[in-house]
Motif scaffolding. Sequence first.
Motif, PDB file in Angstrom:
ATOM      1  N   LYS A  59      -2.995   6.207   7.048  1.00  0.00           N
ATOM      2  CA  LYS A  59      -2.619   4.870   6.443  1.00  0.00           C
ATOM      3  C   LYS A  59      -2.522   4.289   6.547  1.00  0.00           C
ATOM      4  O   LYS A  59      -2.732   2.763   7.035  1.00  0.00           O
TER       5      LYS A  59
ATOM      6  N   GLU B  87       0.447  -1.422   0.236  1.00  0.00           N
ATOM      7  CA  GLU B  87       0.347   0.341  -0.187  1.00  0.00           C
ATOM      8  C   GLU B  87       1.176   1.351  -0.439  1.00  0.00           C
ATOM      9  O   GLU B  87       0.639   2.331  -0.072  1.00  0.00           O
TER      10      GLU B  87
ATOM     11  N   GLU C 212      -4.487   1.253   9.110  1.00  0.00           N
ATOM     12  CA  GLU C 212      -4.800  -0.786   8.315  1.00  0.00           C
ATOM     13  C   GLU C 212      -4.584  -0.397   9.624  1.00  0.00           C
ATOM     14  O   GLU C 212      -4.608  -2.069   9.719  1.00  0.00           O
TER      15      GLU C 212
END
Length: 744
Positions: A209, A83, A213
């Motif tokens: 992010k 990612e 996650e």
Amino acid sequence: MSTSIIGAAVNRIDGPLKVSGAAQYAVDYTLENLAYGVGVPSTVANARVVRVDAGEAEHMPGVLAVLYHGNTPPLYRPAEQLEHSRAGEIRPPFEDDQVYYYGQFVALVIASTLEQAQAAADRVRVQYDVRKPVVLLSEAAKPQGPPRVHSSRGDAAGAFASAAVTIDETYTIPVEVHNPMEMHATIAHWQGDKLTLCVTTQGVMNYQKVLAEVMGVPLENVRVISPFCGSGFGGKLFPWPESMLAALGAQHVKRPVRVQVPRSMMFTTVGNRPLTRQRMRIGATADGKLVSIRHDVVQPMSMVDEYVEYCTGVTTMLYECPNVETRQDLVRLNVGTPTPMRGPGIVPGLFPLESALDELAVKLEMDPIALRLKNYAETDPSSNLPWSSKHLRECCQTGAERFGWAKRNPKIGSMRQGDEILGWGMSTATWHAGRGGATVRVRLNADGTARASCATQDIGTGTYTIFAQVVSDRTGIVLDKVQVVLGDSTLPPGPTSGGSTTTATVLPAIAKATDQAVQRLLEAALITPGSPFFTEDRASPPKLAMTNGWVHEVDKSWNSGVPFDEILIARRLAALEGEATTGPDMAAQEHYSFHSFGAQFMEVAWDPGIARLRVTRGLTVIDAGRIINRKAGSNQILGAVVMGIGMAMFEEAIYDPRTGKPINNNFADYLVATNADVPKLECIFVEYPDYHLNEYGARGIGEIGLAGVAPALTMAIHHATGVRVRTLPFRMEDVLGGERATIV
Ligand code: MOS
């Protein structure tokens, strides 16, 4: 269009907020019902946690919870490569029952006040099954398998064997710790399944992010706010365990939770610049032409994550040399996970390269600048690409003149001044110039102000100010009427502040967004009844421009027009906006090699009568393209030079080999350069705009100021005393002939 604002020595627009205390840093947010999390750090470096006894702590006043592996659900891992997100350490806290380094979080106490949480944290008893830690490089298992980094051109070994003159020395740089003034901290606040984080970071978007996650929630459920940052130096590029624990803790106690990393834990759980041991072999002809460079690096990483300190890249590109071979090996130690620190790779790589070049100059009886110019790389020898813009020769010449280099007597100890002996050293500096993608929104408001926003952040470098400068440059709206909003993941996507790339990255997007907003305003001026430029004649409308914040006809003076806000008022609009996304010019990347360059000159004064060695002068000449803000720009360079003085003279995290504890985990024992250690420093920019990188021609300046300071200083020490310091930092024992008590 006024251009004088670009390149001017502009005061930081956020300065008044900072000096008045109005700027809000992470821990300054006061949330209702805020609870405090205090970590329990491991007191051993290699162990299994047998039992966490939280019974006493849990019953202390104000205590809401004690969390640890075994009583909390495991956090998810960040997706990293998949990612393009990155955490400081890929292992989330409390993932297993193992202790991998001293100071690892083994529990988190949450209480209603900080004092209650601290008191209870002291009463959490952790029982360990202790194994012997490995914290010294000399005790680490030998690296297995192929090297982690390997590059080769020509036949470096063969050329070295047949070279007329050779140098073969090993250099060691110890663990250094970032230690920004503002310690890492997070306030985590859940509202349902939405998480808001007040943090201190170099990258709000990556932070968002990673936390999404790790907590297992959709990206849009996480908002990260970091409008001010008390420096990072790389240590705040990525989120570290304390932020994940704050989020976990807040979820558990259903209250906002603040976790701050105390100074002692800043040495263990938020990254460090790893120790590097570097062997440098250089072969040259008798007249100083390089024929071979071999650069071998051994570097530790932690037990839980990998980080390569890429020291050898600079060796392949800085000088013309047909035969170059580099390799890097990694070993694992029971230490906290290393991470980039200002000038990662290049700064620790230049120390052995520039030092060995000086050793070669001494052997050849050649002037160190002449040796560097003799091996000047006219194109990038690692890629064979032309440089986008390189004026290193001029940096050396300008610096030599300004410093008085021609008066340098190369004979060791020959330059007396009263009781002191002067030593002069110099080094090349370099840093790669990058540019990434950014989206910027610019708004022209009906109250005569402008606003620019982007989800990048100002980590103390002056990013707020350059945003305002560019908007002002393109509209003529005065600086104090330009508001800049950064440090919030809800804003248009912006870059992480890393690698000295922020300025080069955001400038084109600010320019384009501003131009777009202006374009919309000029269109409005033509089609809005009540506007002085309103015309029914759609076929040949007058050509308009914006100058000094006024809209006017292109071929008439600016004050023949009207202030821009009058157009918006006539149209009954609160504002008009422009938004633009820009990215790197891929074609240019393929055709040019982008680097900044510099020459750094340092002077030390050695007083053998009282065993005092001090740094007395420093000059840095930098070729970093166009400088956007002369004041913030020189501040960057001079601050980095101070850090370089620390690197050369003071900084070293020392680990107790028995416990793995960094025994100098405080500012009394881990020395950094203070005012008394820093002489008058000077910075000169040779300014050649690099238009291959962006339309302003600006490259980054955050890291390059550190690049050559340590080798220039150890060279100066050698010039004054005859002692070559190959293990940093300098110690007085080095010149007094005592035994050096360095533990590596
Ligand atoms: Mo820099 S080490 O990329 O903050």
